[in-house]
Design an enzyme around this catalytic site. Structure first.
Site, PDB file in Angstrom:
ATOM      1  CG  HIS A 119      -5.622 -38.765 -55.880  1.00  0.00           C
ATOM      2  ND1 HIS A 119      -5.356 -37.899 -56.910  1.00  0.00           N
ATOM      3  CD2 HIS A 119      -6.427 -39.739 -56.394  1.00  0.00           C
ATOM      4  CE1 HIS A 119      -5.974 -38.310 -57.995  1.00  0.00           C
ATOM      5  NE2 HIS A 119      -6.633 -39.418 -57.723  1.00  0.00           N
ATOM      6  NE  ARG A 120      -4.069 -40.121 -60.028  1.00  0.00           N
ATOM      7  CZ  ARG A 120      -4.221 -39.366 -61.095  1.00  0.00           C
ATOM      8  NH1 ARG A 120      -3.141 -38.903 -61.717  1.00  0.00           N
ATOM      9  NH2 ARG A 120      -5.399 -39.081 -61.585  1.00  0.00           N
ATOM     10  CD  GLU A 165      -6.848 -43.406 -55.891  1.00  0.00           C
ATOM     11  OE1 GLU A 165      -7.622 -43.663 -56.822  1.00  0.00           O
ATOM     12  OE2 GLU A 165      -5.713 -42.904 -56.087  1.00  0.00           O
ATOM     13  CG  ASP A 170      -5.063 -45.014 -60.038  1.00  0.00           C
ATOM     14  OD1 ASP A 170      -6.282 -44.938 -59.825  1.00  0.00           O
ATOM     15  OD2 ASP A 170      -4.281 -44.045 -59.879  1.00  0.00           O
ATOM     16  CG  HIS A 176      -4.282 -42.329 -63.334  1.00  0.00           C
ATOM     17  ND1 HIS A 176      -4.578 -41.779 -64.563  1.00  0.00           N
ATOM     18  CD2 HIS A 176      -5.386 -42.150 -62.575  1.00  0.00           C
ATOM     19  CE1 HIS A 176      -5.808 -41.280 -64.539  1.00  0.00           C
ATOM     20  NE2 HIS A 176      -6.318 -41.479 -63.347  1.00  0.00           N
ATOM     21  CD  GLU A 228      -9.779 -45.499 -59.986  1.00  0.00           C
ATOM     22  OE1 GLU A 228      -9.163 -44.553 -59.461  1.00  0.00           O
ATOM     23  OE2 GLU A 228     -10.349 -45.417 -61.104  1.00  0.00           O
ATOM     24  CE  LYS A 235      -7.516 -45.067 -62.776  1.00  0.00           C
ATOM     25  NZ  LYS A 235      -8.600 -44.074 -62.816  1.00  0.00           N
ATOM     26  CG  ASP A 290      -3.436 -34.665 -55.992  1.00  0.00           C
ATOM     27  OD1 ASP A 290      -3.845 -35.842 -56.029  1.00  0.00           O
ATOM     28  OD2 ASP A 290      -3.682 -33.832 -56.892  1.00  0.00           O
TER      29      ASP A 290
END
Ligand code: G3P
Ligand code: CA
Length: 240
Positions: free
Chosen positions: A10-11, A37, A39, A52, A112, A114, A234
């Site tokens: 995640h990120r 993943e 953003d 993000h 993703e 945003k 994470d």
């Protein structure tokens, strides 16, 4: 019981590295993640940047809204020191830089969009064009909380993998996902284990869960028998 889920960092490996930076993405590879993943937002001069928040305030040494900053301004910021001084000098990557790097591995990529707070007009086509440029169509899932954005992606490219993002328990979002014919949802645990989760699965949707950071939590989900295709975490190293 589920099979081993696909593990998305995640990120990037954001539990141990500054989120959405190249060092976090490299760490995700080293920690054995199956995917990353990230953003994406758009600068005032149309550069797709990996960050993000809609502002740079929380994760850099600068201040300002990304939609009002140029790519050059964004590139001058330190996106590592806020996390730890040893990451001083880390930059906000452009999506182009990320894809150039990702060409050297075979990880899955969840981009993703945003667009849930700032519409970033045209971002869907720009992202799709870049994916095409890097020949990454088979490796990318595009997700967004903004289902109008997902709809635009599908209209532009009916064959790219997409997923709707669901926050909390939302009947209307599930209905919209069905209307759009979505085949995947990225949800929280409460949704996945609820009647909505069951309905989504019965309608043929894959569920991917965010953000699962504790193995204990994953074990609880696993024991529930609800089929989960992937988790977004994470700490990818905890799930290998
Ligand atoms: O894609 C899952 C998750 O990243 C969505 O929430 O706020 O972390 O971007 P957020
Ligand atoms: Ca995200």
């Amino acid at each position: 019981m589920n099979q081993q889920p696909v593990i998305f960092a995640h990120r990037g490996a954001s539990g141990t590295h500054p989120e959405n930076t190249m060092t976090a993405f490299q760490a995700a590879v080293e920690k054995g993640a199956d995917g990353i993943e990230l953003d994406v937002q758009l600068t005032s001069d149309g550069e797709m940047v990996v960050i993000h928040d809609e502002t740079v305030n929380r994760t850099t040494d600068g201040k300002g809204a990304i939609e009002q900053m140029t790519a050059e301004e964004i590139a001058s910021l330190d996106a590592g020191s806020w996390f730890h001084e040893k990451f001083a000098g880390e930059k906000i990557p452009t999506l182009d830089e990320f894809f150039a790097w990702a060409s050297g591995n075979s990880l899955q990529i969840n981009v993703e969009l945003k667009t849930n707070k700032v519409p970033y007009h045209g971002i869907e086509k720009k992202v799709l064009d870049l994916i095409e440029h890097y020949n990454m169509r088979g490796r990318v899932i595009i997700s967004s909380f903004n289902f109008d954005s997902i709809k635009r992606v599908v209209e532009l490219d009916p064959y790219i993998a997409v997923a709707g993002l669901v926050w909390k328990m939302r009947r209307d979002v599930l209905d919209k996902a069905k209307d759009l014919g979505l085949t995947a949802l990225h949800t929280q645990v409460s949704f996945a284990l609820s009647e909505y989760g069951k309905e989504a699965i019965d309608s043929g949707m894959l569920l991917r869960l965010y953000t699962i950071n504790e193995v204990k939590e994953w074990n609880r989900i696993n024991e529930s028998g609800v089929p989960i295709e992937a988790i977004i975490t994470d700490f990818p190293e905890r799930f290998r």
